[in-house]
Design a protein around this motif. Structure first.
Motif, PDB file in Angstrom:
ATOM      1  N   ALA A  83      69.732 -20.471  17.505  1.00 23.19           N
ATOM      2  CA  ALA A  83      70.507 -21.087  16.510  1.00 23.19           C
ATOM      3  C   ALA A  83      70.013 -22.318  15.932  1.00 23.19           C
ATOM      4  O   ALA A  83      69.957 -22.475  14.750  1.00 23.19           O
ATOM      5  N   ILE A  84      69.193 -23.041  16.830  1.00 22.78           N
ATOM      6  CA  ILE A  84      68.517 -24.076  16.181  1.00 22.78           C
ATOM      7  C   ILE A  84      67.229 -23.707  14.922  1.00 22.78           C
ATOM      8  O   ILE A  84      67.396 -24.142  13.909  1.00 22.78           O
ATOM      9  N   VAL A  85      66.778 -22.553  15.186  1.00 19.44           N
ATOM     10  CA  VAL A  85      65.767 -21.980  14.305  1.00 19.44           C
ATOM     11  C   VAL A  85      66.734 -21.577  13.029  1.00 19.44           C
ATOM     12  O   VAL A  85      66.212 -21.783  11.790  1.00 19.44           O
ATOM     13  N   ALA A  86      67.574 -20.597  13.157  1.00 20.87           N
ATOM     14  CA  ALA A  86      68.339 -20.271  12.016  1.00 20.87           C
ATOM     15  C   ALA A  86      68.953 -21.280  11.344  1.00 20.87           C
ATOM     16  O   ALA A  86      69.078 -21.368  10.149  1.00 20.87           O
ATOM     17  N   ILE A  87      69.364 -22.273  11.850  1.00 19.83           N
ATOM     18  CA  ILE A  87      70.120 -23.520  11.078  1.00 19.83           C
ATOM     19  C   ILE A  87      69.098 -24.245  10.323  1.00 19.83           C
ATOM     20  O   ILE A  87      69.287 -24.515   9.380  1.00 19.83           O
ATOM     21  N   GLY A 100      78.263 -21.398   9.450  1.00 18.18           N
ATOM     22  CA  GLY A 100      79.166 -20.919  10.598  1.00 18.18           C
ATOM     23  C   GLY A 100      79.020 -19.542  10.478  1.00 18.18           C
ATOM     24  O   GLY A 100      79.011 -18.881  11.691  1.00 18.18           O
ATOM     25  N   LEU A 101      79.162 -18.676   9.380  1.00 19.89           N
ATOM     26  CA  LEU A 101      79.091 -17.280   9.641  1.00 19.89           C
ATOM     27  C   LEU A 101      77.929 -16.743   9.930  1.00 19.89           C
ATOM     28  O   LEU A 101      77.842 -15.709  10.729  1.00 19.89           O
ATOM     29  N   ALA A 102      76.732 -17.386   9.582  1.00 18.56           N
ATOM     30  CA  ALA A 102      75.468 -16.937  10.023  1.00 18.56           C
ATOM     31  C   ALA A 102      75.184 -16.896  11.293  1.00 18.56           C
ATOM     32  O   ALA A 102      74.696 -16.143  11.969  1.00 18.56           O
ATOM     33  N   LEU A 103      75.678 -17.932  12.095  1.00 17.42           N
ATOM     34  CA  LEU A 103      75.853 -18.073  13.531  1.00 17.42           C
ATOM     35  C   LEU A 103      76.422 -17.165  14.387  1.00 17.42           C
ATOM     36  O   LEU A 103      76.222 -16.710  15.339  1.00 17.42           O
ATOM     37  N   VAL A 104      77.522 -16.931  13.574  1.00 14.03           N
ATOM     38  CA  VAL A 104      78.414 -15.564  14.222  1.00 14.03           C
ATOM     39  C   VAL A 104      77.915 -14.460  14.292  1.00 14.03           C
ATOM     40  O   VAL A 104      77.604 -13.735  15.325  1.00 14.03           O
ATOM     41  N   THR A 105      77.080 -14.207  13.093  1.00 13.04           N
ATOM     42  CA  THR A 105      76.313 -12.944  13.097  1.00 13.04           C
ATOM     43  C   THR A 105      75.238 -13.012  14.063  1.00 13.04           C
ATOM     44  O   THR A 105      75.150 -11.824  14.907  1.00 13.04           O
ATOM     45  N   MET A 106      74.630 -13.845  14.366  1.00 11.90           N
ATOM     46  CA  MET A 106      73.492 -14.185  15.093  1.00 11.90           C
ATOM     47  C   MET A 106      73.857 -13.974  16.633  1.00 11.90           C
ATOM     48  O   MET A 106      73.214 -13.192  17.407  1.00 11.90           O
ATOM     49  N   ILE A 107      75.033 -14.528  16.917  1.00 10.70           N
ATOM     50  CA  ILE A 107      75.583 -14.525  18.667  1.00 10.70           C
ATOM     51  C   ILE A 107      76.233 -13.064  18.558  1.00 10.70           C
ATOM     52  O   ILE A 107      75.873 -12.526  19.806  1.00 10.70           O
TER      53      ILE A 107
END
Length: 360
Positions: A83-87, A100-107
């Protein structure tokens, strides 16, 4: 409680996203519904930008998830690190609205780590993008916003309230503290008008004829907002220098009151003229016959300052503040009339103003 267009569109987008996902037999269609919530936007243009940005951010989220799962597995510590890397990547690309939605996709992708993980990741990514596209489709087809109508009435309502307060203040028919309380609220209303103007500006026209007409109207609406701000500036100065105005000679107070009354009426007439509720030439003729010329007003003001330069009761410096605001307001209204007259006189087949009834 009122149900706005955006609330209804959000509900419709969720329904479409869930139905499409179920028809395609995708697992966990709930993720499509969640994506639809994130992707609803107030304008069609912003909705289009949202698709582009959401696709990029979700791709980053999905790619990060796949990479970290393949390298380190999917325990909670790895999910947090991913999550830290993606953000960080999303912020670097200036796509912060999509975090927000990118983290939903990742998880959602890191939830499963079986042998068909890559296929599962593609399915989850596709499910979420169905939600995003559903929101764009709803924004494009259902209840397109009438920002021009909203913008005109917001400008008109804000201007009318300011003009009302100026009239009352010049007649000393209101209390100082009551006006001071309302000044901040009127300022906030004009800020919201600016935001609505940007939304109207963002809406794209698909025909060149409409695009040219809209460009002309944007200039007029910008000048309307500027004129409303100038009237608010006058109101602030009248409120601030109320005691100084009371000390002015009766003749000069009468001139100031008469000039302001004339300019306020002129302002109201211009707003009506733009939507075709006044004769194209009637307001300008009235202005020329009744309102003082700026040079005449300036001459009277300078004469009064010279006559009373020794008198300590006359606040010459404060007088200049008030009259300069009146001169500036006069100039803005004069420019607004030129823009409206030009708009209505040339290319009449293209220049159409469609202002419907104000929505409740």
């Amino acid at each position: 409680m009122k149900l706005g267009a955006r609330i209804l569109k959000t509900g419709i987008a969720i329904v479409i996203a869930l139905l499409v996902s179920q028809l395609l037999g995708l697992p966990s269609p709930v993720f499509a519904g969640i994506a639809a919530i994130f992707a609803v936007q107030p304008t069609i243009y912003r909705s289009y930008l949202s698709i582009v940005e959401q696709f990029q951010a979700n791709l980053i989220g999905a790619g990060t998830a796949v990479l970290f799962v393949l390298l380190f597995g999917s325990n909670p510590l790895v999910v947090g690190l991913a999550a830290i890397v993606a953000i960080s990547i999303i912020l670097k690309l200036k796509l912060e609205k999509t975090i927000g939605l990118a983290l939903v996709t990742m998880i959602a992708i890191m939830e499963v780590t079986d042998q068909a993980f890559i296929q599962f990741a593609l399915i989850r990514f596709s499910t979420i993008m169905i939600g995003v596209f559903s929101s764009f489709l709803v924004n494009l087809i259902f209840m397109p916003p009438k920002y021009e109508t909203k913008l005109y009435y917001r400008i008109s309502d804000s201007s009318e309230e300011i003009l009302k307060w100026i009239r009352l203040s010049m007649r000393h028919a209101t209390e100082f503290h009551l006006l001071k309380k309302d000044l901040e609220r009127m300022k906030e209303k004009l800020i919201k008008v600016d935001q609505l103007y940007l939304m109207y500006k963002e809406e794209r026209d698909y025909f060149k004829k409409n695009s040219i007409s809209k460009s002309r109207k944007l200039v007029i609406y910008r000048q309307m907002i500027s004129s409303a701000n100038r009237s608010l500036d006058i109101l602030k100065r009248i409120n601030r220098y109320e005691n100084e105005i009371l000390q002015l000679p009766d003749e000069l107070k009468g001139i100031m009151k008469g000039q302001l009354d004339c300019l306020l009426t002129y302002h109201e007439q211009l707003l009506l003229k733009f939507i075709g509720k006044m004769h194209p030439q009637s307001d300008s003729e009235a202005y020329q016959d009744v309102c003082l010329n700026r040079k005449e007003l300036l001459k009277m003001m300078l004469a009064e300052i010279q006559n009373n330069s020794v008198n300590e009761n006359v606040q010459n410096f404060h007088m200049l503040h008030i009259f300069s605001a009146i001169f500036l307001y006069d100039e803005h209204l004069e420019h607004l009339e030129k823009l409206i007259t030009s708009f209505q006189s040339y290319h009449t087949d293209e220049n159409e103003v469609e202002i419907g009834e104000e929505e409740e």
